[in-house]
Design a protein around this motif. Structure first.
Motif, mmCIF file in Angstrom:
data_model
loop_
_atom_site.group_PDB
_atom_site.id
_atom_site.type_symbol
_atom_site.label_atom_id
_atom_site.label_comp_id
_atom_site.label_asym_id
_atom_site.label_seq_id
_atom_site.Cartn_x
_atom_site.Cartn_y
_atom_site.Cartn_z
ATOM 1 N N GLU A 88 0.593 -1.421 0.198
ATOM 2 C CA GLU A 88 0.331 0.004 0.071
ATOM 3 C C GLU A 88 1.325 1.117 0.045
ATOM 4 O O GLU A 88 0.134 2.287 -0.633
ATOM 5 C CB GLU A 88 -0.775 0.344 1.577
ATOM 6 C CG GLU A 88 -1.995 -0.830 1.293
ATOM 7 C CD GLU A 88 -2.933 -1.106 2.230
ATOM 8 O OE1 GLU A 88 -2.543 -0.742 3.398
ATOM 9 O OE2 GLU A 88 -3.836 -1.236 2.596
ATOM 10 N N VAL A 91 2.073 1.255 -4.031
ATOM 11 C CA VAL A 91 1.284 2.439 -4.493
ATOM 12 C C VAL A 91 1.201 3.399 -4.244
ATOM 13 O O VAL A 91 0.966 4.342 -5.075
ATOM 14 C CB VAL A 91 0.222 1.338 -4.196
ATOM 15 C CG1 VAL A 91 -1.266 2.533 -4.574
ATOM 16 C CG2 VAL A 91 -0.209 0.196 -5.148
ATOM 17 N N LYS A 92 1.101 4.289 -3.052
ATOM 18 C CA LYS A 92 1.252 5.721 -2.596
ATOM 19 C C LYS A 92 1.890 6.452 -3.087
ATOM 20 O O LYS A 92 1.660 7.195 -4.249
ATOM 21 C CB LYS A 92 0.965 5.307 -1.064
ATOM 22 C CG LYS A 92 0.496 7.227 -0.591
ATOM 23 C CD LYS A 92 0.361 7.339 1.161
ATOM 24 C CE LYS A 92 0.904 8.871 1.325
ATOM 25 N NZ LYS A 92 0.712 8.319 3.087
ATOM 26 N N LYS A 95 1.071 6.464 -7.295
ATOM 27 C CA LYS A 95 0.826 7.403 -7.547
ATOM 28 C C LYS A 95 1.217 8.877 -7.393
ATOM 29 O O LYS A 95 0.792 10.053 -8.273
ATOM 30 C CB LYS A 95 -0.504 7.305 -5.807
ATOM 31 C CG LYS A 95 -1.144 6.106 -6.694
ATOM 32 C CD LYS A 95 -2.392 6.426 -6.169
ATOM 33 C CE LYS A 95 -3.519 4.597 -6.005
ATOM 34 N NZ LYS A 95 -4.691 4.746 -6.116
#
Length: 146
Positions: A88, A91-92, A95
């Motif tokens: 996670e 992914v953050k 992004k």
């Protein structure tokens, strides 16, 4: 018959099983005729004035096996939760990097458009300059013939 007990530390590889009196329950063997003859069990140390504690000896191994499987499962779950958290975070971060790259691309597009406008303007200025030079040359030629 009750079947819960508390296992404490081991001595010589044998578990210490406590009865409901919190006394060490000795390991015994079934001596009466029947299908369980010869099977080993833990019973209250105060037998026949027993607290009712009884546990088959082979249950101890199965309980320990199941406890180990539960421990392995819980460990794997914890590892997977850590992995999920790491993914996670990745992914953050990806992004955020993507947003930055999109902003950079937008800025580059604006800069390219500005440079293209400047090149177009410079080309037009150059054409006008050439046209002015040609017109002065033609004007000079016309004056010479007059």
């Amino acid at each position: 018959m009750a079947s819960s007990s508390e296992s404490r530390s081991r001595s010589n590889g044998k578990p210490h099983v406590l009865c409901f009196h919190q006394d060490l329950a000795p390991l015994r063997t079934v001596k009466v005729q029947g299908p369980t003859r010869g099977k080993r069990f833990y019973g209250c140390a105060h037998w026949p004035n027993s607290c009712g504690f009884f546990k088959w000896a082979d249950e101890e191994d199965r309980v320990q096996e199941l406890q180990f499987l539960l421990f392995e499962r819980d460990t794997r779950i914890a590892e997977l939760e850590i992995l999920i958290e790491e993914l996670e975070n990745e992914v953050k971060n990806l992004k955020q990097a993507n947003w930055k790259l999109e902003d950079d691309v937008a800025e580059m597009a604006i800069e390219n458009a500005e440079q293209l406008a400047m090149i177009s303007s410079a080309t037009a200025d150059r054409k006008l300059y050439n046209l002015l030079v040609v017109s002065w040359v033609l004007f000079a030629i016309v004056l010479l013939f007059l």
